[in-house]
Design an enzyme around this catalytic site. Sequence first.
Site, PDB file in Angstrom:
ATOM      1  N   LYS A 295      54.428  14.708 -40.787  1.00 20.41           N
ATOM      2  CA  LYS A 295      53.743  16.014 -40.745  1.00 20.41           C
ATOM      3  C   LYS A 295      54.335  16.976 -41.774  1.00 20.41           C
ATOM      4  O   LYS A 295      53.621  17.743 -42.413  1.00 20.41           O
ATOM      5  CB  LYS A 295      53.843  16.607 -39.337  1.00 20.41           C
ATOM      6  CG  LYS A 295      52.898  15.902 -38.369  1.00 20.41           C
ATOM      7  CD  LYS A 295      53.022  16.402 -36.958  1.00 20.41           C
ATOM      8  CE  LYS A 295      54.291  15.987 -36.315  1.00 20.41           C
ATOM      9  NZ  LYS A 295      54.299  15.585 -34.945  1.00 20.41           N
TER      10      LYS A 295
ATOM     11  N   ASP B 183      49.393  10.135 -36.654  1.00 21.28           N
ATOM     12  CA  ASP B 183      50.478  10.582 -35.759  1.00 21.28           C
ATOM     13  C   ASP B 183      49.919  11.255 -34.514  1.00 21.28           C
ATOM     14  O   ASP B 183      50.456  11.099 -33.418  1.00 21.28           O
ATOM     15  CB  ASP B 183      51.429  11.544 -36.483  1.00 21.28           C
ATOM     16  CG  ASP B 183      52.463  12.079 -35.503  1.00 21.28           C
ATOM     17  OD1 ASP B 183      53.284  11.276 -35.030  1.00 21.28           O
ATOM     18  OD2 ASP B 183      52.427  13.279 -35.164  1.00 21.28           O
TER      19      ASP B 183
HETATM   20  N1  URA Z   1      58.174  16.067 -32.403  1.00 20.82           N
HETATM   21  C1  URA Z   1      57.273  15.364 -33.115  1.00 20.82           C
HETATM   22  O1  URA Z   1      56.519  15.939 -33.909  1.00 20.82           O
HETATM   23  N2  URA Z   1      57.197  14.035 -32.944  1.00 20.82           N
HETATM   24  C2  URA Z   1      57.995  13.360 -32.091  1.00 20.82           C
HETATM   25  O2  URA Z   1      57.903  12.155 -31.997  1.00 20.82           O
HETATM   26  C3  URA Z   1      58.935  14.103 -31.340  1.00 20.82           C
HETATM   27  C4  URA Z   1      59.006  15.461 -31.524  1.00 20.82           C
END
Ligand code: URA
Length: 441
Positions: free
Chosen positions: A187, A161
Amino acid sequence: MRMFDIIKHKRDGLELTEEEIAFFVRGYADGSIPDYQASALAMAIYYQGMSARETGWLTTHMACSGDQVDLSRIPGIKVDKHSTGGVGDKTTWAVAPIVASLGVPVAKMSGRGLGHTGGTLDKLESIPGLCVEQPLERFFEIVHEVGVAVVGQTGNLVPADKKLYALRDVTATIDSIPLIASSVMSKKIAAGADRILLDVKCGSGAFMKTPEDAVKLAQAMVAIGEEVGRTTVALISDMDRPLGLAIGNALEVMEAADVLKGCAPDDITQTCLELAANMLVLAEQGSLDECRAMARRQVANGEAFERMKLMVGALGGDARVLDDYALFGQAACSKDVAAPRAGYLCHMDTEGIGMASVALGAGRAKKEDAIDMLAGIRLAAKTGDRVEQGAVLATLYAATPELLEEGERRLLASLEFADEPVAERPHFFARVSCAGVEAYD
Ligand code: URA
């Protein structure tokens, strides 16, 4: 398997298989898939969307792309809270001590700000001595000692990510519901909490501009959470104006402390109490009304504020600043911004105001940028307020007069005035859970 075919399938509106998604996540994280192919796939997803199954697979494969935190050593139900980001959003920083002061452990990993949104970690670091980069063992010790720790993510939490988010940021593919949902939830899942409270913002300062789109994003995230056995609830909250009056790192820490001292503006206070109450419900501490009363009591009796000071001390920070804000120091320059006309402040382009605070030095335009902890904006008027010509709308803080000029220009360009009063917007619009969507009362 070829990345070319995966891009083509998505471009043509086909559902990707789990194997294709796993191939992409693995290959992009290990560098064998180049940025140009990942960008093409992100854009195809932006236009074609993803099914619930594809979004779920993308989330779980990203969550498994690096370290996963095991919070089972901490007794009790661990509830995490995540905001999709906004301007003046210092809620984590006040909510976590309220919840912890009631014996519910909060073991939270937060991120930094990018673009117009501020980050919890940057705010915390405005406290002299405070260090958010703690080894995992110390993180557990702090939760054990004081019941609450908010620290930086371990370096290897969801590396897929980290790379994809940075790429989306520069390829105009951030505001895609499946990509945001999988990014946030990967996450949260890797960070190990049992239950998750999401604060999904809507309005001019949020990724989702309308409550309807925010509900769609919330439903996608709740579905992912439930699928992997983490009960997830989302509140849809207002980000059509900044939250509270303070924008900027040290200014926001002071306002968060004010929430716990009972002297902060109403919108930020109500938002923090409601988020804390919903976290307490997820931790099975009582009904929503009981939890609201408990959260209010912890603020009124000072226990939440004491808990905030204990957390700051445990992270190496000088907690005296929370009693005496002068110890933060002062920005080199400040300037009052005057209302250009009389009337009602009818709209605040909240993203524009976030960019005004970045221009003052309070945020980053690029990941490598340094932050001025004392820079920012203290608003004196918000949407709905009537102002006279020349009245102070805000005070700006920065290191140089040139930065103040740019901040003022951007702030004024973000404000609209009208002759008639405007309708009040609620702080919360809806609650989304596996039971469905309820209007907020
Ligand atoms: N916050 C995140 O962690 N990811 C996104 O794609 C948008 C906001």
